[in-house]
Design a protein around this motif. Structure first.
Motif, PDB file in Angstrom:
ATOM      1  N   ASN A  31       0.849  -1.274  -0.082  1.00  0.00           N
ATOM      2  CA  ASN A  31       0.026   0.123   0.016  1.00  0.00           C
ATOM      3  C   ASN A  31       0.952   1.327  -0.045  1.00  0.00           C
ATOM      4  O   ASN A  31       0.134   2.208   0.065  1.00  0.00           O
ATOM      5  CB  ASN A  31      -0.940   0.021   1.365  1.00  0.00           C
ATOM      6  CG  ASN A  31      -0.362  -0.054   2.614  1.00  0.00           C
ATOM      7  OD1 ASN A  31       0.333  -0.765   2.756  1.00  0.00           O
ATOM      8  ND2 ASN A  31      -0.672   0.912   3.462  1.00  0.00           N
ATOM      9  N   TRP A  32       2.219   1.082   0.064  1.00  0.00           N
ATOM     10  CA  TRP A  32       2.932   2.296   0.005  1.00  0.00           C
ATOM     11  C   TRP A  32       4.523   1.733  -0.469  1.00  0.00           C
ATOM     12  O   TRP A  32       4.795   0.635   0.023  1.00  0.00           O
ATOM     13  CB  TRP A  32       3.188   2.883   1.139  1.00  0.00           C
ATOM     14  CG  TRP A  32       3.437   4.430   1.146  1.00  0.00           C
ATOM     15  CD1 TRP A  32       2.718   5.521   0.944  1.00  0.00           C
ATOM     16  CD2 TRP A  32       4.979   4.976   1.061  1.00  0.00           C
ATOM     17  NE1 TRP A  32       3.412   6.553   0.677  1.00  0.00           N
ATOM     18  CE2 TRP A  32       4.665   6.445   1.038  1.00  0.00           C
ATOM     19  CE3 TRP A  32       5.992   4.272   1.479  1.00  0.00           C
ATOM     20  CZ2 TRP A  32       5.844   7.162   1.157  1.00  0.00           C
ATOM     21  CZ3 TRP A  32       7.169   5.412   1.496  1.00  0.00           C
ATOM     22  CH2 TRP A  32       6.950   6.549   1.436  1.00  0.00           C
ATOM     23  N   ALA A  33       5.077   2.575  -1.262  1.00  0.00           N
ATOM     24  CA  ALA A  33       6.581   2.187  -1.572  1.00  0.00           C
ATOM     25  C   ALA A  33       7.123   3.477  -1.884  1.00  0.00           C
ATOM     26  O   ALA A  33       6.837   4.009  -2.963  1.00  0.00           O
ATOM     27  CB  ALA A  33       6.735   1.188  -2.843  1.00  0.00           C
ATOM     28  N   GLY A  34       8.433   3.873  -1.258  1.00  0.00           N
ATOM     29  CA  GLY A  34       8.978   5.162  -1.601  1.00  0.00           C
ATOM     30  C   GLY A  34      10.355   5.363  -0.701  1.00  0.00           C
ATOM     31  O   GLY A  34      10.725   4.563  -0.020  1.00  0.00           O
ATOM     32  N   PHE A  35      10.811   6.606  -1.028  1.00  0.00           N
ATOM     33  CA  PHE A  35      12.126   7.066  -0.428  1.00  0.00           C
ATOM     34  C   PHE A  35      11.717   8.094   0.667  1.00  0.00           C
ATOM     35  O   PHE A  35      10.842   8.854   0.504  1.00  0.00           O
ATOM     36  CB  PHE A  35      12.738   7.650  -1.583  1.00  0.00           C
ATOM     37  CG  PHE A  35      13.580   6.512  -2.489  1.00  0.00           C
ATOM     38  CD1 PHE A  35      14.931   6.174  -2.285  1.00  0.00           C
ATOM     39  CD2 PHE A  35      12.513   5.765  -3.421  1.00  0.00           C
ATOM     40  CE1 PHE A  35      15.270   5.153  -3.545  1.00  0.00           C
ATOM     41  CE2 PHE A  35      13.036   5.071  -4.298  1.00  0.00           C
ATOM     42  CZ  PHE A  35      14.429   4.649  -4.332  1.00  0.00           C
ATOM     43  N   TYR A  36      12.732   8.196   1.504  1.00  0.00           N
ATOM     44  CA  TYR A  36      12.907   9.221   2.459  1.00  0.00           C
ATOM     45  C   TYR A  36      14.209   9.814   2.393  1.00  0.00           C
ATOM     46  O   TYR A  36      15.332   8.716   2.478  1.00  0.00           O
ATOM     47  CB  TYR A  36      12.544   8.749   4.015  1.00  0.00           C
ATOM     48  CG  TYR A  36      11.031   8.962   4.349  1.00  0.00           C
ATOM     49  CD1 TYR A  36      10.611  10.041   4.575  1.00  0.00           C
ATOM     50  CD2 TYR A  36      10.306   7.809   4.129  1.00  0.00           C
ATOM     51  CE1 TYR A  36       9.157  10.150   4.814  1.00  0.00           C
ATOM     52  CE2 TYR A  36       8.828   7.812   4.291  1.00  0.00           C
ATOM     53  CZ  TYR A  36       8.408   9.133   4.459  1.00  0.00           C
ATOM     54  OH  TYR A  36       6.951   9.281   4.866  1.00  0.00           O
ATOM     55  N   PHE A  37      14.911  10.817   2.521  1.00  0.00           N
ATOM     56  CA  PHE A  37      16.284  11.139   2.325  1.00  0.00           C
ATOM     57  C   PHE A  37      16.366  12.027   3.639  1.00  0.00           C
ATOM     58  O   PHE A  37      15.648  12.797   4.126  1.00  0.00           O
ATOM     59  CB  PHE A  37      16.270  12.158   1.163  1.00  0.00           C
ATOM     60  CG  PHE A  37      15.932  11.483  -0.116  1.00  0.00           C
ATOM     61  CD1 PHE A  37      16.658  10.439  -0.608  1.00  0.00           C
ATOM     62  CD2 PHE A  37      15.022  11.969  -1.025  1.00  0.00           C
ATOM     63  CE1 PHE A  37      16.381   9.739  -1.757  1.00  0.00           C
ATOM     64  CE2 PHE A  37      14.598  11.478  -2.087  1.00  0.00           C
ATOM     65  CZ  PHE A  37      15.371  10.515  -2.560  1.00  0.00           C
ATOM     66  N   ARG A  38      17.857  11.788   4.105  1.00  0.00           N
ATOM     67  CA  ARG A  38      18.314  12.273   5.159  1.00  0.00           C
ATOM     68  C   ARG A  38      18.530  13.896   5.149  1.00  0.00           C
ATOM     69  O   ARG A  38      19.246  14.399   4.117  1.00  0.00           O
ATOM     70  CB  ARG A  38      19.645  11.681   5.806  1.00  0.00           C
ATOM     71  CG  ARG A  38      19.655  11.583   7.267  1.00  0.00           C
ATOM     72  CD  ARG A  38      20.904  10.841   7.648  1.00  0.00           C
ATOM     73  NE  ARG A  38      22.096  11.661   7.508  1.00  0.00           N
ATOM     74  CZ  ARG A  38      23.200  11.492   8.277  1.00  0.00           C
ATOM     75  NH1 ARG A  38      23.283  10.487   9.114  1.00  0.00           N
ATOM     76  NH2 ARG A  38      23.996  12.217   8.178  1.00  0.00           N
ATOM     77  N   SER A  78       2.193  -4.441   7.918  1.00  0.00           N
ATOM     78  CA  SER A  78       3.739  -4.974   8.011  1.00  0.00           C
ATOM     79  C   SER A  78       4.519  -3.870   7.393  1.00  0.00           C
ATOM     80  O   SER A  78       3.883  -3.351   6.308  1.00  0.00           O
ATOM     81  CB  SER A  78       3.826  -6.385   7.494  1.00  0.00           C
ATOM     82  OG  SER A  78       3.409  -6.563   6.248  1.00  0.00           O
ATOM     83  N   GLU A  79       6.159  -3.955   7.420  1.00  0.00           N
ATOM     84  CA  GLU A  79       6.645  -3.026   6.691  1.00  0.00           C
ATOM     85  C   GLU A  79       8.282  -3.286   6.644  1.00  0.00           C
ATOM     86  O   GLU A  79       8.585  -4.161   7.484  1.00  0.00           O
ATOM     87  CB  GLU A  79       6.902  -1.534   7.708  1.00  0.00           C
ATOM     88  CG  GLU A  79       7.544  -0.461   7.197  1.00  0.00           C
ATOM     89  CD  GLU A  79       7.115   0.839   7.813  1.00  0.00           C
ATOM     90  OE1 GLU A  79       6.178   0.804   8.627  1.00  0.00           O
ATOM     91  OE2 GLU A  79       7.669   1.986   7.514  1.00  0.00           O
ATOM     92  N   LEU A  80       8.729  -3.129   5.681  1.00  0.00           N
ATOM     93  CA  LEU A  80      10.265  -3.252   5.685  1.00  0.00           C
ATOM     94  C   LEU A  80      10.957  -2.118   4.919  1.00  0.00           C
ATOM     95  O   LEU A  80      10.652  -1.274   4.054  1.00  0.00           O
ATOM     96  CB  LEU A  80      10.361  -4.282   4.189  1.00  0.00           C
ATOM     97  CG  LEU A  80      11.821  -4.658   3.580  1.00  0.00           C
ATOM     98  CD1 LEU A  80      12.451  -5.436   4.898  1.00  0.00           C
ATOM     99  CD2 LEU A  80      11.648  -5.675   2.316  1.00  0.00           C
ATOM    100  N   ASP A 118      11.457   2.318   1.676  1.00  0.00           N
ATOM    101  CA  ASP A 118      10.560   1.870   2.724  1.00  0.00           C
ATOM    102  C   ASP A 118       9.267   1.099   2.022  1.00  0.00           C
ATOM    103  O   ASP A 118       8.859   1.758   1.072  1.00  0.00           O
ATOM    104  CB  ASP A 118       9.888   3.159   3.467  1.00  0.00           C
ATOM    105  CG  ASP A 118       8.810   2.895   4.323  1.00  0.00           C
ATOM    106  OD1 ASP A 118       8.562   1.622   4.816  1.00  0.00           O
ATOM    107  OD2 ASP A 118       8.204   3.749   4.676  1.00  0.00           O
ATOM    108  N   LEU A 119       8.887  -0.118   2.183  1.00  0.00           N
ATOM    109  CA  LEU A 119       7.650  -0.658   1.620  1.00  0.00           C
ATOM    110  C   LEU A 119       6.782  -1.043   2.914  1.00  0.00           C
ATOM    111  O   LEU A 119       7.094  -1.424   3.889  1.00  0.00           O
ATOM    112  CB  LEU A 119       7.923  -2.139   1.251  1.00  0.00           C
ATOM    113  CG  LEU A 119       9.142  -2.147  -0.045  1.00  0.00           C
ATOM    114  CD1 LEU A 119       9.099  -3.431  -0.572  1.00  0.00           C
ATOM    115  CD2 LEU A 119       8.856  -1.053  -1.025  1.00  0.00           C
ATOM    116  N   ASP A 120       5.252  -0.835   2.351  1.00  0.00           N
ATOM    117  CA  ASP A 120       4.324  -0.991   3.497  1.00  0.00           C
ATOM    118  C   ASP A 120       3.307  -2.029   2.736  1.00  0.00           C
ATOM    119  O   ASP A 120       3.165  -1.973   1.750  1.00  0.00           O
ATOM    120  CB  ASP A 120       3.797   0.377   3.948  1.00  0.00           C
ATOM    121  CG  ASP A 120       4.185   1.417   4.749  1.00  0.00           C
ATOM    122  OD1 ASP A 120       5.562   1.195   4.707  1.00  0.00           O
ATOM    123  OD2 ASP A 120       3.666   1.723   5.584  1.00  0.00           O
TER     124      ASP A 120
END
Ligand code: SME
Length: 156
Positions: free
Chosen positions: A44-51, A107-109, A124-126
């Motif tokens: 239900n979600w797949a994407g990036f977070y940047f520092r 669940s999440e990875l 991040d994958l949800d």
């Protein structure tokens, strides 16, 4: 090789083809997020977070609008960024500090994006399913994260 390992290997090849020599990190992150979203079931979600200094800031993604900023060390994403280790969560409701951007997530990875020893962000994958991800998903996602780092200049 297992079916799942083959699937991720194919995704790495497809990702490389999609980049087509492009070295821009945002363009490549957007294509990786779309490739994951189109290929993997039950997300239900797949994407990036940047520092960015003391936060992780939202990058290219697929799915519902999400939290723009995650404080350092917070949630599943912040934990992966702080430890430099992949975090696999079978049930997010049992993960202390989980940040619920989408109530559908169960669940999440999360895989850290590493440039040498420096963590530049996370992938991040949800999933709405409990225990959707296993060690093979973790290894596959780590390969996609490595591909993105290796294929992109001027990391954000
Ligand atoms: N659940 C994450 C926040 C990001 S969203 O899932 C897109 C976390 O706990 O870090």
């Amino acid at each position: 090789m297992s079916e799942k390992a083959t699937l991720y290997e194919d995704m790495v090849h497809q990702g490389r083809r999609l980049f087509g020599g492009e070295r821009d990190p945002i363009a490549n992150a957007a294509n990786i997020a779309a490739l994951i979203w189109q290929t993997l079931p039950d997300l239900n979600w797949a994407g990036f977070y940047f520092r960015r200094r003391s936060h992780l800031v939202l990058g290219p993604f697929q799915g519902k609008p999400a939290c723009s900023r995650i404080p350092k060390g917070s949630g599943v994403c912040g934990t992966a960024a702080a430890t430099g280790e992949t975090v696999l969560v079978d049930d997010v409701h049992k993960f202390a500090g989980h940040i619920a951007c989408d109530a559908a997530s169960n669940s999440e990875l999360v895989v850290p994006l590493k440039k040498g020893h420096f963590i530049v962000g996370v992938l991040d994958l949800d999933s709405p399913l409990l225990s959707r991800f296993d060690r093979e998903d973790a290894a596959g996602l780590e390969s996609l994260a490595k591909l993105w780092v290796a294929s992109s200049d001027d990391l954000p």
